[in-house]
Scaffold this active site. Structure first.
Site, PDB file in Angstrom:
ATOM      1  N   GLY A  94     -44.470   2.646 -30.874  1.00 53.80           N
ATOM      2  CA  GLY A  94     -45.517   1.639 -30.935  1.00 53.80           C
ATOM      3  C   GLY A  94     -45.587   0.720 -29.728  1.00 53.80           C
ATOM      4  N   GLN A  95     -44.852   1.041 -28.661  1.00 54.34           N
ATOM      5  CA  GLN A  95     -44.911   0.201 -27.464  1.00 54.34           C
ATOM      6  C   GLN A  95     -46.293   0.299 -26.841  1.00 54.34           C
ATOM      7  OE1 GLN A  95     -41.952   1.113 -24.478  1.00 54.34           O
ATOM      8  NE2 GLN A  95     -42.407  -0.727 -23.288  1.00 54.34           N
ATOM      9  N   VAL A  97     -47.329  -2.414 -24.294  1.00 55.29           N
ATOM     10  CA  VAL A  97     -47.181  -2.983 -22.955  1.00 55.29           C
ATOM     11  C   VAL A  97     -45.853  -2.464 -22.416  1.00 55.29           C
ATOM     12  CG1 VAL A  97     -46.972  -5.089 -21.591  1.00 55.29           C
ATOM     13  CG2 VAL A  97     -48.509  -5.041 -23.568  1.00 55.29           C
ATOM     14  N   HIS A 101     -40.066  -5.947 -24.166  1.00 57.52           N
ATOM     15  CA  HIS A 101     -40.265  -7.260 -24.764  1.00 57.52           C
ATOM     16  C   HIS A 101     -39.751  -7.277 -26.197  1.00 57.52           C
ATOM     17  CE1 HIS A 101     -43.941  -4.892 -25.344  1.00 57.52           C
ATOM     18  NE2 HIS A 101     -44.223  -5.623 -26.412  1.00 57.52           N
ATOM     19  N   HIS A 103     -39.960  -9.027 -29.773  1.00 58.28           N
ATOM     20  CA  HIS A 103     -40.763  -9.862 -30.664  1.00 58.28           C
ATOM     21  C   HIS A 103     -39.810 -10.677 -31.538  1.00 58.28           C
ATOM     22  CE1 HIS A 103     -44.694  -7.692 -30.191  1.00 58.28           C
ATOM     23  NE2 HIS A 103     -43.871  -6.731 -29.790  1.00 58.28           N
TER      24      HIS A 103
END
Length: 141
Positions: A94-95, A97, A101, A103
């Site tokens: 589901g990456q 960008v 990072h 969440h």
């Protein structure tokens, strides 16, 4: 590696962000598409498209900052009852960008957010087989 992403622009100050934390290695800011109010992203300043490219020390720092943010989310106006960490590594995960990072998602009872998978109940022999395969790979690396 293509160093361009919206996150690189945020690090460089070329894109707006509601920052909550910054040091020499990482920056944390409010997600513009939050799952729940107070949803924060923690990113490394040095771009890494995926976990394989991420310096392990910086990876540890992402989680250290995430831990501090979790406490702040509980004690701030957000008043979180709990916190989920989520990090997608790769398209299948589901990456969206391609700049690593983390969440940091504040949770309250009935907020409507949650994992929607269907857990399975594999046999112990299947778990042991996969554990052996993973352990072998770790030992070779």
């Amino acid at each position: 590696m293509d160093p361009y992403s919206i996150f690189s622009d945020i690090v460089a100050g070329r894109a707006p962000a509601s920052r909550v934390f910054e040091d020499d290695d990482v920056v944390a800011f409010m997600d513009i598409r939050p799952f729940t109010p107070g949803h924060v992203l923690v990113i490394p300043k040095q771009p890494a498209r995926n976990l394989a490219e991420l310096d392990p020390e910086i990876g540890a720092k992402l989680f250290q900052v995430g831990q501090r943010l979790a406490a702040a989310l509980r004690d701030s106006e957000v008043a979180a009852d709990g916190v989920n960490f989520f990090l997608a590594d790769g398209i299948a995960a589901g990456q969206e960008v391609f700049h690593v990072h983390l969440h940091v998602i504040p949770r309250t009872s009935g907020d409507g957010f949650g994992l929607r998978g269907r857990p399975t109940s594999p046999h112990r022999a299947d778990l042991d087989y996969l554990a052996s395969s993973i352990r072998g790979t770790l030992e070779r690396s």
